[in-house]
Scaffold this motif. Structure first.
Motif, short mmCIF file in Angstrom:
data_model
loop_
_atom_site.label_atom_id
_atom_site.label_comp_id
_atom_site.label_asym_id
_atom_site.label_seq_id
_atom_site.Cartn_x
_atom_site.Cartn_y
_atom_site.Cartn_z
N PHE A 286 48.68 -8.83 -32.90
CA PHE A 286 48.04 -8.38 -34.13
C PHE A 286 46.51 -8.46 -34.09
O PHE A 286 45.86 -8.07 -35.07
N GLY A 287 45.95 -8.93 -32.99
CA GLY A 287 44.49 -9.06 -32.92
C GLY A 287 43.77 -7.78 -32.56
O GLY A 287 42.54 -7.75 -32.50
N TYR A 288 44.51 -6.69 -32.35
CA TYR A 288 43.92 -5.44 -31.85
C TYR A 288 42.98 -4.76 -32.83
O TYR A 288 42.15 -3.93 -32.45
N ASP A 289 43.09 -5.09 -34.12
CA ASP A 289 42.40 -4.30 -35.13
C ASP A 289 40.88 -4.41 -35.07
O ASP A 289 40.18 -3.69 -35.78
N PHE A 290 40.35 -5.29 -34.23
CA PHE A 290 38.90 -5.31 -34.04
C PHE A 290 38.39 -3.99 -33.48
O PHE A 290 37.22 -3.63 -33.68
N VAL A 291 39.28 -3.26 -32.79
CA VAL A 291 38.89 -1.96 -32.23
C VAL A 291 38.54 -0.98 -33.36
O VAL A 291 37.69 -0.11 -33.18
N ASN A 292 39.20 -1.13 -34.52
CA ASN A 292 38.96 -0.24 -35.65
C ASN A 292 38.01 -0.83 -36.68
O ASN A 292 37.81 -0.26 -37.75
N SER A 293 37.43 -1.97 -36.36
CA SER A 293 36.64 -2.71 -37.34
C SER A 293 35.42 -1.93 -37.82
O SER A 293 34.80 -1.16 -37.07
N ALA A 294 35.06 -2.16 -39.08
CA ALA A 294 33.84 -1.58 -39.62
C ALA A 294 32.61 -2.16 -38.93
O ALA A 294 31.52 -1.60 -39.05
N LYS A 295 32.80 -3.26 -38.20
CA LYS A 295 31.69 -3.88 -37.49
C LYS A 295 31.58 -3.39 -36.05
O LYS A 295 30.84 -3.98 -35.26
N ARG A 296 32.31 -2.32 -35.74
CA ARG A 296 32.13 -1.72 -34.42
C ARG A 296 30.73 -1.14 -34.30
O ARG A 296 30.17 -0.58 -35.24
N LEU A 297 30.15 -1.26 -33.12
CA LEU A 297 28.86 -0.65 -32.80
C LEU A 297 29.15 0.74 -32.25
O LEU A 297 29.68 0.88 -31.15
N ARG A 298 28.85 1.77 -33.02
CA ARG A 298 29.23 3.13 -32.64
C ARG A 298 28.04 4.03 -32.31
O ARG A 298 28.22 5.12 -31.78
N ARG A 299 26.81 3.57 -32.65
CA ARG A 299 25.62 4.33 -32.29
C ARG A 299 24.58 3.36 -31.75
O ARG A 299 24.53 2.20 -32.14
N ALA A 300 23.77 3.85 -30.83
CA ALA A 300 22.71 3.01 -30.28
C ALA A 300 21.70 2.70 -31.38
O ALA A 300 21.30 3.58 -32.14
N THR A 301 21.32 1.45 -31.46
CA THR A 301 20.36 1.03 -32.47
C THR A 301 19.13 0.43 -31.81
O THR A 301 19.23 -0.27 -30.80
N VAL A 302 18.00 0.71 -32.41
CA VAL A 302 16.72 0.15 -31.96
C VAL A 302 16.18 -0.67 -33.10
O VAL A 302 16.22 -0.26 -34.26
N ARG A 303 15.66 -1.85 -32.79
CA ARG A 303 15.18 -2.76 -33.81
C ARG A 303 14.19 -2.06 -34.75
O ARG A 303 13.20 -1.49 -34.30
N GLN A 611 29.17 -5.43 -33.57
CA GLN A 611 27.84 -5.74 -34.11
C GLN A 611 27.73 -7.25 -34.29
O GLN A 611 27.73 -7.78 -35.39
N THR A 612 27.64 -7.94 -33.17
CA THR A 612 27.47 -9.38 -33.21
C THR A 612 26.04 -9.71 -33.60
O THR A 612 25.16 -8.83 -33.67
N GLU A 613 25.78 -10.98 -33.85
CA GLU A 613 24.42 -11.38 -34.20
C GLU A 613 23.48 -11.10 -33.04
O GLU A 613 22.33 -10.68 -33.24
N THR A 614 23.95 -11.28 -31.82
CA THR A 614 23.12 -10.97 -30.65
C THR A 614 22.77 -9.49 -30.61
O THR A 614 21.63 -9.11 -30.33
#
Length: 914
Positions: A286-303, A611-614
């Protein structure tokens, strides 16, 4: 579908020493002596319906569905009805599966079982993958004569993992047999009798056992279904699947993720004879749902800038590397071998750092030295199930390596099977074996700082701080081999347990030592016990090392530098650019150390799928594909290298981690196979990884292997709301699998098998068609390659035991991490269902220490953790060793607990609140 063979050729394949000849419907076969008739028929490829029997659970004869006619001799033309699962095969046995009497009996039984079953196949989540549907069809039951009122049940709320629809039950008893007898649960029971029999809890509530999710696959109907799958349901035949490996611990269970409309919908078990067998833990399922998480990083981000598109991100990444005076790379134990090697290759081996703490890095190096220098064999889960004496040192396997814990529950049944053998009871006669054995168990010893979920089956338990547990283990080693150093000043109660454990382990034929890498002293002590046993047995000792993450061993084999050296390189100015691969460093080190990577003037590039804190703090964050969207190799705690393949291609700007890194090279490689080969060539310990699975060029009769079933539907309409023209199917250049239903169905290698299906077998029970023997290895061999094999008995090298730990001043306790199966593992914590089961942060105290400190449950205390102070509620934990305070490990929001000994001091009530 497996390669089709004739019944005669299958029979010839079954011929073996100790086999017996039987005649089935006039055809002679040779089958394994001692098997029951149902299992023998299934191994021969003959279709005989069944419900209550399961390869891992044995026979109880509850459903009466596998009836056959058995004849006394050649002159007997009438015969008698017997149940295949309860009938042992014997020399000269004559039976018929096809006789009218047997066919009619089976048809009447299925009709009786179906009298109360609802007509809800079109809306049942099990539809199309239902063992009941298969067996009903196999039995020829198509018309119901029942005209009465069907009995109805009230369903229960069983928590975030499992749906309950009791009206579909046919009373096969598989669920309670699995849950209670196999998995050790006690909160799922059978109530009432006759038509009112009810399988559930005494009241609504979450199923407490950590392996409850297997009920979804154990149940032959739709009584227990996957609640997380219900949230985004798709018909089973419409799922696109891939062969994969679980990423939520180091055991390496084989899984089959299923995708629809670009999202991951579920995980099911993928059979592996040496690893997970038929079962997964709930975190893996049941841990697979991180793949669909709203916290997925889906676009490159620049500070502090708008997101970049894919090409812009590649260009910026390249410019940052070109600009760098010196770039270093920080790897990850949750990233694949290929991704880690691509980073190592990009920055240079001398600039590649393991993304783990200094203690973990040192412990992994020590472990490799031990494995290469001592006669230890890394045991598979199947090996663990065969152990006849087990010692668990310093760990709770249920929380850190759950599938191993389930195996140990089977290992303690070894004594029961020995008693059955003495009484000539077939091992598959489950109820008879359990009745004969009563409470007899093979010895299991658990020595840990805190209570474990295996304490209920342990012969002896011991609670102490890690240092004292190490002294206990050294005493066991000395007891087994007097040449090992003795331990002075051992507590009498501890010595008594050591003597019992010594006797059991020394007398065992297949002893197993289970330990982790958190404590250097415990690691050496466990190795010393294994060395002593190997000297006694004249063969390598089985050990199972509970490693932190899915590729901890693979990262260690790449020989990186410690993480702290990366911090030092940055702080000294030696490096001005840092590339961090799939790693949240705030989980690895103190915040003050990690913050230095984001100082002014430094370039920090993070490649991750979350999208971890790092990732949020990085100069540039690049979106990476998850395990379900990429190919890669992981090395399990058994030392088994295995490949996971993409269930669906990454969308938008998301790219595989290795591709982001390799494309930044001067001469990018075109395929992951080339990267794997380069890794094998550069790292001697990884030379065999090229044999883990067939490469992208593999074909069967010129065709690839489809990820979609031949029943896949709706492809032409899936994107009709976007455009009416069917888009071209994505071409997978990285594997021999196709993102379509086109391809070859026969002869698929086990490492490339996305799903199981055979004519008439749409449920997971079809796996029997892919096994060389029911419950044994897969045809073609179980996937993966073992990279570390025992070197054979060596001259013992003994280590001296540590001194007794110094007593702490009054009012101070040693802090220890307490792992939790739900919440401690990083990726699964992003899955909503897992998050619901995770505990809130707390500080655990034993009742005696709480009383001394005048604390009670719920009191708020201030606890220093790696330079940060957190306010935590007190939780009273009976069984926790005195002098220790437990902190849940890895929970979101909690800082890194730290390496080495951590001390917590209650300063005269000044850090106690209410």
């Amino acid at each position: 579908m497996p390669e089709q063979t004739t019944a005669k050729s299958q029979a010839q394949a079954q011929t073996q020493e100790g086999g017996v000849r039987v005649q089935i419907d006039g055809q002679e076969y040779t089958v394994k002596s001692g098997d029951n008739l149902l299992k023998a028929c299934l191994e021969l490829g003959l279709n005989l319906p069944y419900f209550c029997w399961h390869p891992a659970l044995g026979s109880v004869g509850a459903c009466r569905q596998c009836a056959v006619i058995q004849y006394q001799n050649a002159e007997d033309t009438r015969g008698r009805i017997v149940m295949g699962c309860m009938t042992p095969v014997t020399e000269g046995m004559r039976v018929s599966l096809k006789s009218p009497e047997a066919v009619d009996f089976r048809g009447e039984i299925i009709e009786l079982l179906m009298t109360n079953h609802p007509h809800d196949c079109p809306v049942c989540e099990e539809g199309g993958e239902c063992h009941l549907q298969d067996m009903t069809e196999m039995s020829g039951h198509t018309f119901r004569r029942f005209r009465g009122h069907k009995r109805t049940h009230r369903n229960q709320d069983l928590g975030p993992f499992i749906n309950h629809e009791m009206n579909r039950c046919i009373a096969c008893y598989r669920c309670v047999r699995y849950y209670q007898d196999y998995a050790g649960g006690d909160d799922l029971q059978v109530f009432a009798s006759h038509n009112h029999v009810y399988f559930g809890r005494h009241e609504d509530g979450t199923l407490e056992n950590e392996f409850s999710g297997n009920l979804v696959e154990v149940c032959p109907t739709g009584v227990f279904t996957d609640k997380t799958f219900s949230a985004h349901y798709a018909r089973k035949w419409d799922l696109q699947s891939a062969p994969s490996v679980c990423v939520h611990c180091a055991v390496g269970c084989n899984t089959s993720p299923g995708e629809r409309y670009g999202s991951l919908r579920r995980i099911v078990n993928r059979y592996h004879g040496q690893v997970n067998g038929y079962f997964l833990c709930d975190r893996g399922r049941f841990g697979y749902d991180f793949v669909n998480s709203a916290k997925r990083l889906r676009r490159a981000t620049v500070r502090s800038q708008p997101p970049l598109d894919g090409q812009g991100a590649r260009n910026l990444f390249g410019r940052m590397l070109t600009k760098a005076r010196k770039a270093i790379g920080i790897g990850s134990p949750r990233a694949s071998l290929e991704a880690n090697f691509a980073l190592r290759d990009l920055v240079g081996a001398e600039n590649f750092y393991a993304g783990v703490s200094a203690t973990e890095h040192a412990q992994m190096r020590s472990l490799l030295e031990i494995l290469r220098g001592k006669p230890l064999r890394l045991a598979s889960i199947h090996n663990a199930e065969q152990a006849d004496a087990v010692l668990v040192l310093g760990e709770d396997p249920t929380q850190t390596a759950p599938r191993l814990a389930l195996a140990l529950r089977q290992a303690v049944r070894g004594r029961a099977l020995e008693i059955a053998d003495q009484l000539r009871i077939p091992r598959w006669q489950d109820a008879a074996v359990r009745n004969a054995a009563q409470q007899e168990r093979s010895p299991l010893f658990v020595a840990s700082p805190a209570p474990t979920r295996l304490d209920d089956i342990a012969l002896k338990t011991l609670r102490a701080a890690p240092g004292e547990l190490a002294r206990f283990a050294f005493a066991v080693a000395h007891g087994i081999d007097a040449a090992a150093p003795a331990v002075q000043g051992l507590d009498d109660s501890m010595r008594a347990v050591a003597e019992v454990a010594t006797e059991a382990l020394a007398g065992a034929k297949r002893p197993l030592i289970v330990f982790g890498i958190a404590s250097p002293a415990l690691l050496q002590a466990a190795a010393q016990i294994a060395q002593a046993l190997a000297t006694r047995l004249g063969a390598a000792t089985d050990v199972h090392v509970m490693l932190p993450e899915c590729n901890s061993l693979g990262l260690a084999l790449l020989e990186a530098h410690p993480l702290e050296q990366a911090f030092a390189a940055v702080s000294s100015g030696a490096a001005d650019t840092v590339v961090i691969l799939e790693n949240d460093l705030y989980r690895r080190a103190a915040r003050s150390a990690v913050e230095g990577l984001f100082a002014e003037g430094l370039q920090t590039i993070v490649i991750d799928h979350l999208q971890t804190e790092t990732a949020r703090r990085a100069s540039l964050a690049l979106p990476a594909a998850s395990f379900a969207e990429s190919e890669g190799t992981l090395v399990s705690s058994e030392g088994r290298a295995q490949c996971h393949f993409a269930a669906f291609p990454p969308a938008g700007d998301v790219r595989e981690s290795w591709r982001w890194l390799d494309d930044a090279r001067e001469n990018p490689r075109q395929h992951i196979d080339a990267l794997t080969a380069a890794c094998a060539e550069a790292i001697p310990a990884l030379q065999e990884v090229v044999r883990v699975a067939p490469g992208a060029g593999f074909r069967i009769l010129g065709q690839k292997i489809p990820r979609q079933t031949h029943r896949y539907s709706g492809r032409t309409a899936m994107l009709a709301n976007v455009r009416i023209h069917e888009p071209k199917q994505t071409v997978d250049q990285e594997s021999a699998l196709a993102f379509s239903m086109e391809g070859i169905q026969n002869g698929r290698p086990p490492a490339l098998n996305p799903y199981v299906w055979a004519p008439g077998w749409n449920s997971n029970q079809a796996v029997g068609k892919f096994q060389a023997a029911i419950g044994g290895a897969l045809r073609g061999g179980d996937p993966g390659v073992r990279l570390l094999e025992p070197q054979g008995p060596r001259n013992p090298e003994w280590h001296a035991p540590p001194a007794t730990e110094k007593a702490l001043p009054a009012g101070t306790l040693r802090l220890i991490p307490l792992p939790h199966i739900f919440g401690s593992e990083e990726l699964s914590a992003f899955a909503d269902a897992i998050a619901q089961r995770a505990p809130a942060p707390y500080l655990a105290l034993c009742p005696e220490d709480a009383e001394k400190l005048r604390l009670k449950a719920g009191d708020i205390v201030a606890v220093p953790l790696s330079g940060e102070t957190r306010q935590l509620p007190v939780s009273i934990l009976p069984g926790l060793a005195a002098g220790l305070a437990g902190i849940p490990a890895g929970l979101p929001g909690l800082p890194w607990i730290g390496d080495g000994e951590q001390i917590w001091e209650v300063r005269g009530g000044g850090n106690v609140g209410s």
